[in-house]
Motif scaffolding. Structure first.
Motif, PDB file in Angstrom:
ATOM      1  N   UNK A 114       0.825  -1.213   0.000  1.00 41.16           N
ATOM      2  CA  UNK A 114       0.000   0.000   0.000  1.00 41.16           C
ATOM      3  C   UNK A 114       0.855   1.256   0.000  1.00 41.16           C
ATOM      4  N   UNK A 115       1.953   1.230   0.741  1.00 38.22           N
ATOM      5  CA  UNK A 115       2.872   2.371   0.720  1.00 38.22           C
ATOM      6  C   UNK A 115       3.431   2.555  -0.689  1.00 38.22           C
ATOM      7  N   UNK A 116       3.799   1.442  -1.352  1.00 37.70           N
ATOM      8  CA  UNK A 116       4.294   1.525  -2.726  1.00 37.70           C
ATOM      9  C   UNK A 116       3.250   2.084  -3.677  1.00 37.70           C
ATOM     10  N   UNK A 117       1.995   1.666  -3.511  1.00 38.80           N
ATOM     11  CA  UNK A 117       0.925   2.207  -4.352  1.00 38.80           C
ATOM     12  C   UNK A 117       0.702   3.688  -4.074  1.00 38.80           C
ATOM     13  N   UNK A 118       0.944   4.108  -2.846  1.00 39.09           N
ATOM     14  CA  UNK A 118       0.773   5.514  -2.490  1.00 39.09           C
ATOM     15  C   UNK A 118       1.793   6.399  -3.193  1.00 39.09           C
ATOM     16  N   UNK A 119       3.043   5.984  -3.212  1.00 43.98           N
ATOM     17  CA  UNK A 119       4.118   6.855  -3.704  1.00 43.98           C
ATOM     18  C   UNK A 119       4.269   6.815  -5.218  1.00 43.98           C
ATOM     19  N   UNK A 120       3.633   5.832  -5.895  1.00 45.59           N
ATOM     20  CA  UNK A 120       3.759   5.738  -7.348  1.00 45.59           C
ATOM     21  C   UNK A 120       2.630   6.495  -8.034  1.00 45.59           C
ATOM     22  N   UNK A 121       2.964   7.150  -9.130  1.00 44.17           N
ATOM     23  CA  UNK A 121       1.991   7.882  -9.933  1.00 44.17           C
ATOM     24  C   UNK A 121       1.686   7.060 -11.180  1.00 44.17           C
ATOM     25  N   UNK A 122       0.448   6.579 -11.357  1.00 45.01           N
ATOM     26  CA  UNK A 122       0.142   5.737 -12.522  1.00 45.01           C
ATOM     27  C   UNK A 122       0.346   6.445 -13.855  1.00 45.01           C
ATOM     28  N   UNK A 123       0.326   7.754 -13.871  1.00 41.07           N
ATOM     29  CA  UNK A 123       0.550   8.482 -15.123  1.00 41.07           C
ATOM     30  C   UNK A 123       1.990   8.380 -15.583  1.00 41.07           C
ATOM     31  N   UNK A 124       2.898   8.099 -14.640  1.00 40.24           N
ATOM     32  CA  UNK A 124       4.316   7.977 -14.981  1.00 40.24           C
ATOM     33  C   UNK A 124       4.698   6.557 -15.383  1.00 40.24           C
ATOM     34  N   UNK A 125       3.768   5.627 -15.282  1.00 39.06           N
ATOM     35  CA  UNK A 125       4.041   4.229 -15.624  1.00 39.06           C
ATOM     36  C   UNK A 125       3.267   3.300 -14.702  1.00 39.06           C
ATOM     37  N   UNK A 126       2.636   2.295 -15.301  1.00 36.91           N
ATOM     38  CA  UNK A 126       1.782   1.405 -14.521  1.00 36.91           C
ATOM     39  C   UNK A 126       2.526   0.225 -13.907  1.00 36.91           C
ATOM     40  N   UNK A 127       3.706  -0.114 -14.435  1.00 37.77           N
ATOM     41  CA  UNK A 127       4.399  -1.320 -13.971  1.00 37.77           C
ATOM     42  C   UNK A 127       4.671  -1.303 -12.467  1.00 37.77           C
ATOM     43  N   UNK A 128       5.253  -0.206 -11.917  1.00 35.51           N
ATOM     44  CA  UNK A 128       5.465  -0.208 -10.460  1.00 35.51           C
ATOM     45  C   UNK A 128       4.161  -0.337  -9.678  1.00 35.51           C
ATOM     46  N   UNK A 129       3.112   0.324 -10.147  1.00 41.37           N
ATOM     47  CA  UNK A 129       1.821   0.241  -9.476  1.00 41.37           C
ATOM     48  C   UNK A 129       1.286  -1.193  -9.488  1.00 41.37           C
ATOM     49  N   UNK A 130       1.440  -1.873 -10.623  1.00 38.29           N
ATOM     50  CA  UNK A 130       0.956  -3.245 -10.743  1.00 38.29           C
ATOM     51  C   UNK A 130       1.704  -4.173  -9.788  1.00 38.29           C
ATOM     52  N   UNK A 131       3.026  -4.025  -9.715  1.00 42.03           N
ATOM     53  CA  UNK A 131       3.808  -4.880  -8.808  1.00 42.03           C
ATOM     54  C   UNK A 131       3.412  -4.645  -7.348  1.00 42.03           C
ATOM     55  N   UNK A 132       3.179  -3.397  -7.005  1.00 46.05           N
ATOM     56  CA  UNK A 132       2.765  -3.103  -5.632  1.00 46.05           C
ATOM     57  C   UNK A 132       1.372  -3.654  -5.353  1.00 46.05           C
ATOM     58  N   UNK A 133       0.473  -3.549  -6.344  1.00 45.51           N
ATOM     59  CA  UNK A 133      -0.866  -4.113  -6.181  1.00 45.51           C
ATOM     60  C   UNK A 133      -0.804  -5.626  -6.032  1.00 45.51           C
TER      61      UNK A 133
END
Length: 459
Positions: A114-133
């Protein structure tokens, strides 16, 4: 062969109403309230709430749809459930015990994700958001495995319905917080634009900083579960025979939990697994199209959040409480049948709502009835699944049951949008109600043919 099914009880042998209600004040039940909150919090944050956030960020619907398969982690948790059931975690197991050690590890994964999803911006790239999810979903599914075993081992069979109702209450409270609450926090954290936006532009104004604050608050909310784990007693240890070699250990961990279930129920295992696989099919398939339906009917986000995420969830709590009490008084199988009838019938109300258009009063009535039915069905179903497990393999077997419950409905639900496009909402809701008919047949067969659960199933 006895006609009394697993977890069934007769009215003559049921406890008085006063004793049935008193169980809700016992420490084990109150612990399940807090742990249910911890279990319910992550689900929407990687599914419904995340979809809202991604759409606001300008991510296309097709991509959002594909990302919803992150939730399949819950459908395959039986794969690693044997490890959670038997594998010790040296530092944590020594300090906390087997069940609490795994719970704390899983909660740590959810918080980190959840912390990772908080600090990542999906507009800058979805891959980090997906891994955190994925980390959140994996940690949440692992928490479910350990928590189900913790619950089953914390009280005798006759109290499992009450523990299930408390768990559902905490779970639904968390869904209010992770559904409506996170939107309120994100809205509160938004910075006012220089010029007021109107119309569609207002909805499209995405502020990642606001979502960062909201997801960090959600991560902090997981401390409810962490503190409960640290302050709870470990369930009584079960003596496990030490394996002589690696092959025997693998057999005990990976094969024996499933072989034990087949040995205990023989051909009836097919009936049981079939019932588990489709019991919630009406709700799950219909639920995928619920939010698009609300949008297409012209309901605003505030209306949906208030009615569906708050009032509807409160009615689910009432249903869970009623289901738990009725299960103790009347027996699980009778309430299981009642829940199946109500769940299918409530879908017909959505077909009626489709003919009403934007009618807020009708929405309140339909959502209330649907969530009340779902709460009753869930409390009885969880108690039923609990009654089927052998306490020696509680985590693995319950994970198998709860995973099987989701796989077929989620697969079919993937085609729900295509069906609505072809035939419309009313026909779709009628069709989902008809999906409940085989459930009624299987519950009736199970009530007649399943013998009382063997003594080895509980202790």
């Amino acid at each position: 062969m006895s006609s009394v099914p697993p977890a069934e009880s007769t009215a003559a042998g049921s406890p008085p109403w006063r004793d049935a209600l008193k169980v809700y004040l016992e420490p084990a039940t109150l612990r399940m309230l807090a742990l249910g909150f911890s279990a319910g919090l992550p689900l929407l944050l990687v599914l419904g709430t995340l979809s809202f956030r991604l759409r606001e960020a300008g991510i296309d619907r097709a991509t959002i749809g594909y990302l919803s398969w992150v939730g399949l982690a819950y459908g395959f948790k039986w794969v690693w459930a044997p490890l959670v059931d038997r594998l010790p975690l040296p530092p944590l197991t020594t300090l906390l015990g087997r069940r609490r050690g795994w719970l704390l590890l899983a909660q740590g994964m959810v918080i980190a994700g959840l912390v990772g999803m908080a600090v990542n911006d999906p507009r800058q790239g979805l891959v980090p958001m997906v891994w955190c999810a994925l980390l959140v979903a994996f940690g949440s599914a692992t928490q479910d495995i350990a928590l189900d075993a913790f619950r089953i081992e914390s009280a005798e069979t006759r109290k499992q319905a009450a523990l299930a109702a408390a768990y559902q209450t905490g779970y639904r409270l968390a869904m209010i917080w992770a559904g409506a609450g996170v939107l309120w926090v994100a809205a509160w954290a938004e910075v006012a634009p220089d010029a007021p936006a109107v119309g569609a532009a207002a909805g499209a104004a995405y502020q990642n900083g606001a979502w960062k604050t909201a997801y960090l608050v959600m991560a902090g909310s997981m401390l409810v579960g962490v503190l409960t784990v640290l302050l709870s007693p470990e369930p009584a240890k079960r003596s496990l025979s030490a394996p002589r070699n690696a092959a025997e250990w693998l057999r005990d961990v990976l094969v024996e939990p499933f072989a034990d279930f087949i040995r205990r129920y023989k051909w009836q295992a097919v009936l049981i697994l079939s019932l588990i696989a489709i019991y919630r099919i009406s709700d799950v398939v219909m639920g995928i199209m619920a939010n698009p339906f609300y949008v297409d009917m012209g309901f605003t986000k505030d209306e949906v959040a208030t009615v569906s995420k708050i009032y509807g969830v409160v009615m689910t709590l009432v249903g869970a409480f009623v289901g738990g009490v009725l299960s103790m008084r009347l027996g699980v199988m009778r309430v299981l049948m009642l829940g199946a009838v109500l769940s299918a019938a409530s879908n017909l109300l959505f077909a009626w709502l489709a003919s009403r258009g934007h009618d807020l009063t009708a929405l309140i009535a339909v959502v209330s009835a649907d969530n009340l039915a779902g709460g009753i069905a869930s409390a009885a179903f969880i108690a039923y699944l609990s009654s089927l497990t052998n306490i020696s393999y509680s985590a693995t077997q319950y994970a198998l049951f709860s995973s099987l419950m989701l796989l077929l409905p989620k697969f079919i639900a993937g085609y729900s949008g295509v069906f609505v496009d072809a035939y419309g909402y009313s026909t779709f809701f009628y069709a989902t109600a008809l999906l409940g008919v085989p459930v009624l047949v299987l519950v009736a067969l199970a009530s007649r043919t399943l013998a009382a659960r063997p003594d080895s199933g509980k202790s």
